[in-house]
Design a protein around this motif. Structure first.
Motif, PDB file in Angstrom:
ATOM      1  N   TYR A 133      -3.480   7.403  13.150  1.00 13.01           N
ATOM      2  CA  TYR A 133      -3.869   6.517  12.048  1.00 13.01           C
ATOM      3  C   TYR A 133      -3.797   5.085  12.566  1.00 13.01           C
ATOM      4  O   TYR A 133      -2.727   4.614  12.951  1.00 13.01           O
ATOM      5  N   GLY A 176      -7.541   3.186   8.849  1.00 16.11           N
ATOM      6  CA  GLY A 176      -6.996   2.622   7.622  1.00 16.11           C
ATOM      7  C   GLY A 176      -8.050   1.689   7.033  1.00 16.11           C
ATOM      8  O   GLY A 176      -9.169   1.605   7.534  1.00 16.11           O
ATOM      9  N   ALA A 177      -7.659   0.963   5.970  1.00  8.76           N
ATOM     10  CA  ALA A 177      -8.664   0.124   5.316  1.00  8.76           C
ATOM     11  C   ALA A 177      -8.048  -1.162   4.769  1.00  8.76           C
ATOM     12  O   ALA A 177      -8.531  -1.717   3.792  1.00  8.76           O
ATOM     13  N   CYS A 182       0.588   1.030   4.059  1.00  4.53           N
ATOM     14  CA  CYS A 182       0.308   2.297   4.747  1.00  4.53           C
ATOM     15  C   CYS A 182       1.036   2.417   6.085  1.00  4.53           C
ATOM     16  O   CYS A 182       0.975   3.467   6.729  1.00  4.53           O
ATOM     17  N   SER A 191      -2.436   8.046   2.412  1.00  8.01           N
ATOM     18  CA  SER A 191      -3.694   7.434   2.833  1.00  8.01           C
ATOM     19  C   SER A 191      -4.495   8.400   3.704  1.00  8.01           C
ATOM     20  O   SER A 191      -5.717   8.513   3.559  1.00  8.01           O
ATOM     21  N   LEU A 192      -3.793   9.101   4.592  1.00  2.38           N
ATOM     22  CA  LEU A 192      -4.451  10.099   5.446  1.00  2.38           C
ATOM     23  C   LEU A 192      -5.127  11.181   4.598  1.00  2.38           C
ATOM     24  O   LEU A 192      -6.173  11.715   4.961  1.00  2.38           O
ATOM     25  N   GLU A 193      -4.528  11.479   3.465  1.00  2.00           N
ATOM     26  CA  GLU A 193      -5.090  12.520   2.597  1.00  2.00           C
ATOM     27  C   GLU A 193      -6.197  11.986   1.681  1.00  2.00           C
ATOM     28  O   GLU A 193      -6.690  12.704   0.813  1.00  2.00           O
ATOM     29  N   GLY A 194      -6.544  10.703   1.846  1.00  2.00           N
ATOM     30  CA  GLY A 194      -7.670  10.152   1.098  1.00  2.00           C
ATOM     31  C   GLY A 194      -7.281   9.530  -0.231  1.00  2.00           C
ATOM     32  O   GLY A 194      -8.086   9.483  -1.161  1.00  2.00           O
ATOM     33  N   LYS A 195      -6.037   9.045  -0.287  1.00  2.00           N
ATOM     34  CA  LYS A 195      -5.568   8.486  -1.558  1.00  2.00           C
ATOM     35  C   LYS A 195      -5.087   7.045  -1.382  1.00  2.00           C
ATOM     36  O   LYS A 195      -5.045   6.522  -0.276  1.00  2.00           O
ATOM     37  N   ARG A 196      -4.710   6.430  -2.496  1.00  2.00           N
ATOM     38  CA  ARG A 196      -4.079   5.108  -2.428  1.00  2.00           C
ATOM     39  C   ARG A 196      -2.796   5.246  -1.633  1.00  2.00           C
ATOM     40  O   ARG A 196      -2.116   6.254  -1.731  1.00  2.00           O
ATOM     41  N   GLY A 197      -2.449   4.206  -0.888  1.00  2.00           N
ATOM     42  CA  GLY A 197      -1.235   4.290  -0.078  1.00  2.00           C
ATOM     43  C   GLY A 197       0.005   3.920  -0.849  1.00  2.00           C
ATOM     44  O   GLY A 197       0.554   2.836  -0.692  1.00  2.00           O
ATOM     45  N   VAL A 198       0.454   4.843  -1.702  1.00  4.18           N
ATOM     46  CA  VAL A 198       1.719   4.605  -2.405  1.00  4.18           C
ATOM     47  C   VAL A 198       2.756   5.564  -1.842  1.00  4.18           C
ATOM     48  O   VAL A 198       2.431   6.684  -1.459  1.00  4.18           O
TER      49      VAL A 198
END
Lengths: 443, 159
Positions: A133, A176-177, A182, A191-198
């Motif tokens: 990542y 990343g974005a 993250c 985040s790796l799973e395609g979600k918000r990085g919480v």
């Protein structure tokens, strides 16, 4: 064609281990890597049992290089190898802690070293899939890593039955974005799973339930990059490069008011004085050191006098109530405005707070407001006290360390440089119209 | 909606890199690589990615709203990012920022009227030992002087 990140030659006081191929021509090509001991550590590990590999990493006293400093061998040993689930390797290349720019050097100059470290970790925990990542801003490094991965597949160092060892491993990069959060391991996995990085609630820790809810080894770029040399040299020899309880070398980023800024590979336990005066060539303009942040902006700050007597290792920094952190050293000379520095640091954490935990979301915002007022010369003594109280109330009250990361430097700057905050009271620096729009909260 | 053949190839290979049934993992990389071609997160792009990953547009919006690099509106042909975080601040990165704003007459996340240049004050970009640093689209420039910044902007305006 990429910007150079190195001085022409290493500093004589550096201990060059991970960086030994950096200055070779075409250092990132697999041919160069193979010609200079590349992948030998993996071949050695492939003759060893997983227990032996983990024992070797434990013997090296390698501790996580991302900032937390957790013993790497121990972390790997937590992975339940007998679990029927697939196990994964995830590399944290989200390098975003202000002051830190070392993973860039490691990826730009020697991407295969990182791949080899991942393979060894895979062997140790029976993982056959990994992701690197990398923060989105480092797009050129993602491209470099993609090229290196393609080379490794083409030459049989990734994929099925690697070099006839019977070991399979697949690897790819993941962008990343733009989110500091993250870099926190559980947010990275989200985040790796395609979600918000919480962040996730822990336990379970990633070793048990990480990427895609499977056992996962998650370490920093530098941590994985250290593993091939540990395998080649042997854990004990690698440990001996550093000091007891902290083995090997650490990439250290000298930033701020120093003559020779740069990224240096220093043995653990390197004296701060020598680091600044010799390696860094002294403070810019012959000035005095006012303050030092030892390892990224989330570490409590040290005054120049405090810093001068310390060594760059985990225990020495812990005794001084700060942290070795990520290796991002920020040096500030006698002319630095500490109120401005505190404000800039809190502006960052406020921007990056994911908003999941209220003490962090609200705390960083109010700290920013208070510090802005103080910087603009319209604050009050009560504001100074309130900064300390607010930060204290954030500590330890959030799911992830971002709340602490914001509170710790703020509290320490206000405590150690309170006179600078007081000196700004009643000295308005901007016109009424220019004042930031701030809500009065102290009555 | 179709993308370039290179990007279509990248997307086709991407799904196999994540565990079966967990292809939502492609979301962030898909959006980021698609943004390079589309320019920003248009409704059409978000719907297309949602369709391809078999997720709701809401799930895409959640992510787009969270990540700073995902552009909510059209930016300039060249996106100029200036770091003012602590290590760059100590090398007058804040003055570079002010200078760029004045020279271009725009502020944070704004675009010049001709659409050529957009400006962003960015958080730490990992160039701390080479401060002050900026990013021009994805390219890093290190140890940037005010004169270099002026020349860069002048060149971009002429381009």
């Amino acid at each position: 064609m990429y910007p150079s990140l190195l001085h022409e030659s290493p500093h004589p006081d550096e201990t060059i281990v991970l960086g030994k191929r950096f200055r070779l021509p075409d250092s990132r090509r697999i041919g160069t890597y193979l010609a200079h001991e590349g992948y030998q550590g993996f071949l050695k590990a492939s003759q060893m049992t997983p227990e032996q590999i983990i024992d070797e990493v434990k013997a090296s006293n390698l501790r996580g290089r991302g900032g937390a400093g957790f013993p790497t061998g121990l972390k790997w040993s937590f992975v339940p190898r007998q679990s029927p689930k697939p196990k994964y390797i995830v590399v944290n290349g989200d390098e975003s802690e202000p002051g830190t720019c070392k993973d860039r050097v490691l990826i730009q100059y020697d991407p295969h070293q990182l791949i080899e470290g991942i393979l060894i970790a895979g062997r140790a925990v029976d993982a056959h899939r990994g992701w690197i990542y990398i923060r989105g801003e480092y797009r050129y490094l993602i491209d470099i890593m993609d090229e290196a991965i393609a080379e490794a597949y083409a030459r049989g160092w990734l994929g099925k039955n690697i070099q006839g060892t019977g070991f399979d491993f697949d690897l790819s990069t993941h962008t990343g974005a733009g989110a500091y959060e993250c870099g926190e391991e559980s947010a990275l996995l989200e985040s790796l799973e395609g979600k918000r990085g919480v962040p996730r609630i822990r336990p379970p820790f990633p070793a048990v339930s990480g990427a895609f809810q499977c056992p996962t080894v998650l370490n920093n770029v530098e941590t994985f990059a250290a593993v091939p040399s540990i395998m080649r040299m042997g854990g004990q020899a690698w440990a001996a490069l550093g000091i007891p309880k902290a083995g090997g070398t650490k990439f250290t980023c000298l930033t701020g008011h120093v003559n020779r800024t740069g990224v240096y590979e220093l043995a653990l336990g390197f004296p701060v004085r020598k680091m600044i005066e010799d390696v860094g060539g002294g403070i810019r303009g012959g000035k005095k050191l006012k303050a030092m942040i030892p390892g990224g902006s989330s570490c409590p700050i040290l005054t120049g006098e405090e810093a001068w007597e310390l060594n760059m290792d985990y225990d020495s920094m812990a005794k001084a109530k700060t942290m070795l952190g990520s290796g991002g050293v920020v040096l500030m000379d006698e002319d630095t405005d500490m109120v401005k520095a505190a404000l800039r640091i809190i502006r960052f954490y406020q921007h990056e707070s994911c908003g999941w935990c209220i003490p962090c979301r609200e705390g960083t915002l109010w700290l920013k407001k208070l510090l802005t007022r103080l910087d603009e010369g319209v604050g009050t003594v009560k504001d100074i006290d309130l900064v300390g109280d607010l930060a204290d109330n954030m500590l330890g009250r959030t799911f992830c360390p971002l709340g602490d990361a914001a509170a710790m430097p703020t509290m320490s700057i206000v405590r150690k440089f309170r006179h600078e905050f007081e000196a700004k009271l009643g000295r308005k620096t901007v016109s009424m119209a220019g004042l930031s729009q701030l809500v009065s909260i102290t009555g | 909606m179709t993308f370039s053949p290179e990007l279509e190839k990248r997307f086709a290979e991407m799904a196999a890199k994540y565990p079966e049934g967990r292809q939502k993992a492609c979301l962030i990389p898909m959006l980021m690589y698609a943004q390079d071609e589309v320019g920003h997160m248009t409704e059409e792009l978000k719907e297309e990615v949602a369709k391809r990953l078999n997720i709701s547009v809401l799930e895409v919006n959640e992510v787009v709203g969270y990540y700073t690099m995902m552009r909510k509106k059209r930016m300039g042909e060249t996106h100029l990012q200036i770091c003012t975080n602590i290590s760059c601040l100590l090398w007058d990165g804040d003055q570079l920022w002010e200078r760029a704003c004045q020279k271009l007459g725009i502020g944070h996340n704004e675009v010049t009227a001709d659409g050529k240049i957009s400006l962003e004050e960015v958080e730490c970009i990992g160039a701390c030992s080479w401060a002050p640093a900026i990013q021009v689209n994805y390219d890093f420039q290190h140890h940037v002087t005010p004169e270099q910044l002026d020349k860069l902007i002048d060149d971009l305006r002429k381009a």
